[in-house]
Write a protein that holds these residues in place. Structure first.
Motif, PDB file in Angstrom:
ATOM      1  N   ASN A  86      -2.562   0.054   7.309  1.00 22.35           N
ATOM      2  CA  ASN A  86      -2.873  -1.364   7.479  1.00 22.35           C
ATOM      3  C   ASN A  86      -1.938  -2.192   6.606  1.00 22.35           C
ATOM      4  O   ASN A  86      -2.126  -2.275   5.395  1.00 22.35           O
ATOM      5  N   PRO A  87      -0.916  -2.822   7.194  1.00 24.77           N
ATOM      6  CA  PRO A  87       0.031  -3.607   6.387  1.00 24.77           C
ATOM      7  C   PRO A  87      -0.628  -4.782   5.673  1.00 24.77           C
ATOM      8  O   PRO A  87      -0.050  -5.332   4.729  1.00 24.77           O
ATOM      9  N   ASN A  88      -1.837  -5.178   6.105  1.00 22.14           N
ATOM     10  CA  ASN A  88      -2.566  -6.268   5.441  1.00 22.14           C
ATOM     11  C   ASN A  88      -3.663  -5.753   4.518  1.00 22.14           C
ATOM     12  O   ASN A  88      -4.600  -6.478   4.185  1.00 22.14           O
ATOM     13  N   GLU A 103      -0.215   1.944 -10.787  1.00 23.59           N
ATOM     14  CA  GLU A 103      -0.225   0.484 -10.896  1.00 23.59           C
ATOM     15  C   GLU A 103      -0.790  -0.109  -9.614  1.00 23.59           C
ATOM     16  O   GLU A 103      -0.408   0.289  -8.520  1.00 23.59           O
ATOM     17  N   GLY A 104      -1.714  -1.063  -9.775  1.00 25.98           N
ATOM     18  CA  GLY A 104      -2.315  -1.720  -8.622  1.00 25.98           C
ATOM     19  C   GLY A 104      -2.014  -3.207  -8.603  1.00 25.98           C
ATOM     20  O   GLY A 104      -2.019  -3.872  -9.640  1.00 25.98           O
ATOM     21  N   THR A 105      -1.732  -3.730  -7.404  1.00 24.83           N
ATOM     22  CA  THR A 105      -1.504  -5.167  -7.224  1.00 24.83           C
ATOM     23  C   THR A 105      -2.285  -5.628  -5.999  1.00 24.83           C
ATOM     24  O   THR A 105      -2.678  -4.810  -5.158  1.00 24.83           O
ATOM     25  N   PRO A 106      -2.501  -6.945  -5.859  1.00 21.35           N
ATOM     26  CA  PRO A 106      -3.096  -7.417  -4.607  1.00 21.35           C
ATOM     27  C   PRO A 106      -2.162  -7.134  -3.432  1.00 21.35           C
ATOM     28  O   PRO A 106      -0.934  -7.126  -3.596  1.00 21.35           O
ATOM     29  N   GLY A 107      -2.735  -6.897  -2.245  1.00 22.67           N
ATOM     30  CA  GLY A 107      -1.929  -6.578  -1.067  1.00 22.67           C
ATOM     31  C   GLY A 107      -1.034  -7.717  -0.632  1.00 22.67           C
ATOM     32  O   GLY A 107       0.069  -7.505  -0.138  1.00 22.67           O
ATOM     33  N   GLN A 108      -1.506  -8.934  -0.811  1.00 23.75           N
ATOM     34  CA  GLN A 108      -0.725 -10.127  -0.486  1.00 23.75           C
ATOM     35  C   GLN A 108      -0.755 -11.039  -1.706  1.00 23.75           C
ATOM     36  O   GLN A 108      -1.741 -11.061  -2.442  1.00 23.75           O
ATOM     37  N   PRO A 109       0.312 -11.807  -1.934  1.00 26.52           N
ATOM     38  CA  PRO A 109       0.268 -12.724  -3.076  1.00 26.52           C
ATOM     39  C   PRO A 109      -0.811 -13.787  -2.894  1.00 26.52           C
ATOM     40  O   PRO A 109      -1.181 -14.130  -1.770  1.00 26.52           O
TER      41      PRO A 109
END
Length: 631
Positions: A86-88, A103-109
């Motif tokens: 899921n690209p989103n 390391e974890g980041t939100p999927g979209q800014p």
């Protein structure tokens, strides 16, 4: 951790042969990017955070905790379940230096609306639950900056012994190569830093002198070939590997600016806050099983990647090297980038004059040219055979090679080639906090601060030498309460202030400033919360900004909770993570007041940290009692 290329890594001697090629083409790649996007305007505010995590095994039977070296498997599982289908997907996962880290980041800014602040903690909670769901029964995910017994015998699962005398990457007395991420970039960086430097890295952290700590505190290292004995200082905790720095966790925020000039303005303004926010987020008092006399990791990580030779460090005359270099490649910034900052650039800046001239001749202004020419005094540390010859019009790997291994407090980030991403700045000094609530509070505080700086056109600049002095103070034990920091007295000067600026009377402020000087020494409490007749305070400024914005009730409540945490940490009403950890150890029945953190003390500390992070236990002295907080 910057650029992750695939391919066949070159050793230091091979990399060195291509260093000039990488620099030459790195500059061409920068110029190509700059010329395409220098006039780009009206990019919207986007921003995102990066949280680094440690994977920990809780051995309840033996009352030990160990770092689990299966980050690669965990990462692949998370990516297979998330972004690859899921690209989103709402989260993204990336590797980090330690094989026990992810390391974890939100999927979209996040975007520019105030309601986005209400989703940060929720997304961090998603990340924590998502990663925890793929761990084994006795494993957990921890957001602590430094693992207290990193480098002690048996600190990894599975257990590996260091290989100081055999053929290896770090040759550490304490840190096994298996604890380094298996991606070739990380082992190559580790080996090449050691080879370029001509010896192992040297990290000496002052030990905290408790009532039973030996004085002088001197260690013997049984497997030492003499290098450690020469390098280790008395009354210091000695460490000898990149992993002791890059194996720590941090919290970072990246912002997209609307233009290059706004990015440069933000870069400068935020640079002055790096020491302040670092002290506020202090969370790393323990190293290699000992209680240290510092609260922050910055100096440790700076020394852990210091690849400068003896000549470059000024210990021998220049003969084989080109430059005397005053700092490690992981350190505070060395020059401001905006025209406002030019007059405050008062520290010696080593630059490559040929590169500087090339940039100036190509139409780059003086401040940006010297910034790039300073970054490019370094050598590339990691190079892949397949990535030597590139298309400079459409690729930026050579530029990023040097850009991403200058690890400074702030990073100025040009857009990638042929992308819709704008000019960005990255805020890098924060220590990671125990809970998603705390990490969200620090992130939202910094993002709000950027909005206030841009909205009110504030000016926090002081001489860069004073920012460097602040960086030294910020790392000291209990700096948030005891440290005094140079800070600008009137941040509205030359602007059209929306707020009423305070009078500049010096009531109760320790000051080295002469009449008419723009800055003085302030406590963090004064900087954050304000003091009548001295400084308005950042929290009152943020509150004023919020009152002038349309914010829904839920979001306002969330933001005020976050600001309350920052306010109380600054005033001392709530402890920093570092102070809380110190007090936990000091009160532990098995602690012998000898500055030693045993397996049992470490187990109990990490166990409590884990319960607090999962919401199973309250910790009012660290977090307070936030209201209406989402899970």
């Amino acid at each position: 951790m910057g650029l992750l290329s695939q391919g066949s890594p070159l050793n230091w001697e091979e990399t060195k042969k291509h260093a000039d090629h990488v620099r030459k083409h790195g500059i061409l790649q920068f110029l190509n990017i700059y010329n395409k996007v220098k006039d780009r305007q009206k990019d919207v505010l986007k921003w995102g955070d990066e949280v680094e995590y440690m994977l920990v095994e809780m051995d309840d039977k033996n009352e030990k905790v160990r770092l689990v070296l299966n980050g690669k498997d965990v990462l692949e599982t998370l990516q297979e379940k998330g972004e690859k289908i899921n690209p989103n997907h709402p989260t993204l996962w990336r590797p980090e230096y330690g094989s026990y880290m992810i390391e974890g980041t939100p999927g979209q800014p996040y975007g520019g609306t105030m309601s986005e602040f209400n989703t940060v903690e929720d997304n961090m909670g998603k990340r924590r639950r998502e990663a925890a769901s793929v761990l084994r029964m006795n494993e957990t995910l921890l957001t602590v900056t430094s693992f207290p017994r990193l480098g002690c015998p048996g600190f990894t699962q599975p257990e590996y012994k260091p290989t100081p005398v055999e053929k290896g990457v770090s040759k550490s007395l304490f840190f096994p190569d298996e604890a380094i991420n298996r991606h070739p970039r990380f082992s190559t960086l580790t080996r090449n830093i050691r080879h370029r430097r001509g010896e192992k890295v040297v990290i000496n952290v002052p030990i905290f002198k408790d009532k039973n700590t030996p004085s002088p505190f001197v260690e013997a290292f049984p497997e030492d070939d003499g290098e450690a004995a020469r390098a280790a200082l008395p009354d210091h905790i000695y460490m000898d590997a990149m992993g002791f720095g890059m194996g720590n966790c941090c919290l970072q925020v990246t912002f997209q600016a609307c233009s290059i000039s706004e990015a440069r303005y933000l870069y400068d303004q935020l640079a002055t806050f790096c020491p302040i926010v670092m002290a506020l987020s202090a969370a790393s008092p323990f190293y290699r099983g000992y209680v240290s006399d510092i609260d922050c990791r910055w100096g440790v990580i700076s020394a852990s990647v210091d690849d400068r030779t003896r000549e470059e460090r000024g210990l021998e005359p220049l003969k084989n090297n080109k430059f005397r270099i005053h700092k490690s490649r992981y350190d505070s910034i060395d020059s401001y980038l905006s025209c406002c900052g030019d007059k405050y650039n008062d520290i010696e800046l080593t630059i490559d004059e040929d590169i500087n001239k090339q940039l100036l001749d190509a139409g780059i202004d003086k401040l940006l040219a010297q910034h790039i020419a300073h970054l490019f005094i370094r050598d590339p540390l990691s190079l892949f055979q397949e990535k030597i010859h590139l298309d400079d019009e459409n690729e930026s790997d050579h530029f990023e090679n040097l850009q991403s291994t200058n690890w400074q407090t702030m990073r100025f980030k040009p857009p990638p080639p042929n992308s819709d991403i704008g000019w960005r700045v990255e805020f890098r000094p924060m220590e990671v906090q125990l809970t998603d609530f705390e990490n969200s509070a620090y992130v939202v505080f910094i993002v709000l601060l950027t909005r206030v700086i841009l909205s009110y056109k504030l000016d926090f600049l002081i001489p860069l030498s004073k920012v460097d002095e602040n960086m030294k103070v910020a790392q000291k034990r209990n700096a948030v309460q005891e440290g005094m920091f140079y800070f600008r007295k009137d941040v509205f000067k030359g602007c059209n202030p929306v707020l009423d600026p305070p009078s500049t009377a010096q009531n109760g402020v320790e000051s080295e400033a002469k009449d008419g000087e723009e800055f003085t020494l302030m406590s963090i409490d004064t900087i954050i919360n304000g003091k009548e007749g001295v400084f308005h305070g950042l929290i009152p400024m943020l509150n004023c900004y919020l009152e002038n914005m349309e914010v829904d009730v839920d979001t306002r409540c969330t933001i005020l909770n976050y600001l309350k945490l920052i306010k109380k940490r600054a005033s001392g009403e709530l402890m920093t993570m570092a102070k809380w950890m110190r007090e936990f150890v000091a009160r532990h029945p098995q602690y012998k007041h000898d500055s030693v953190i045993t397996d049992k003390v470490n187990y109990d500390l990490v166990h409590k940290c884990d319960r607090i992070a999962k919401g199973l236990e309250k910790c009012p002295e660290l977090i307070g009692d936030p209201v209406n907080r989402g899970k």
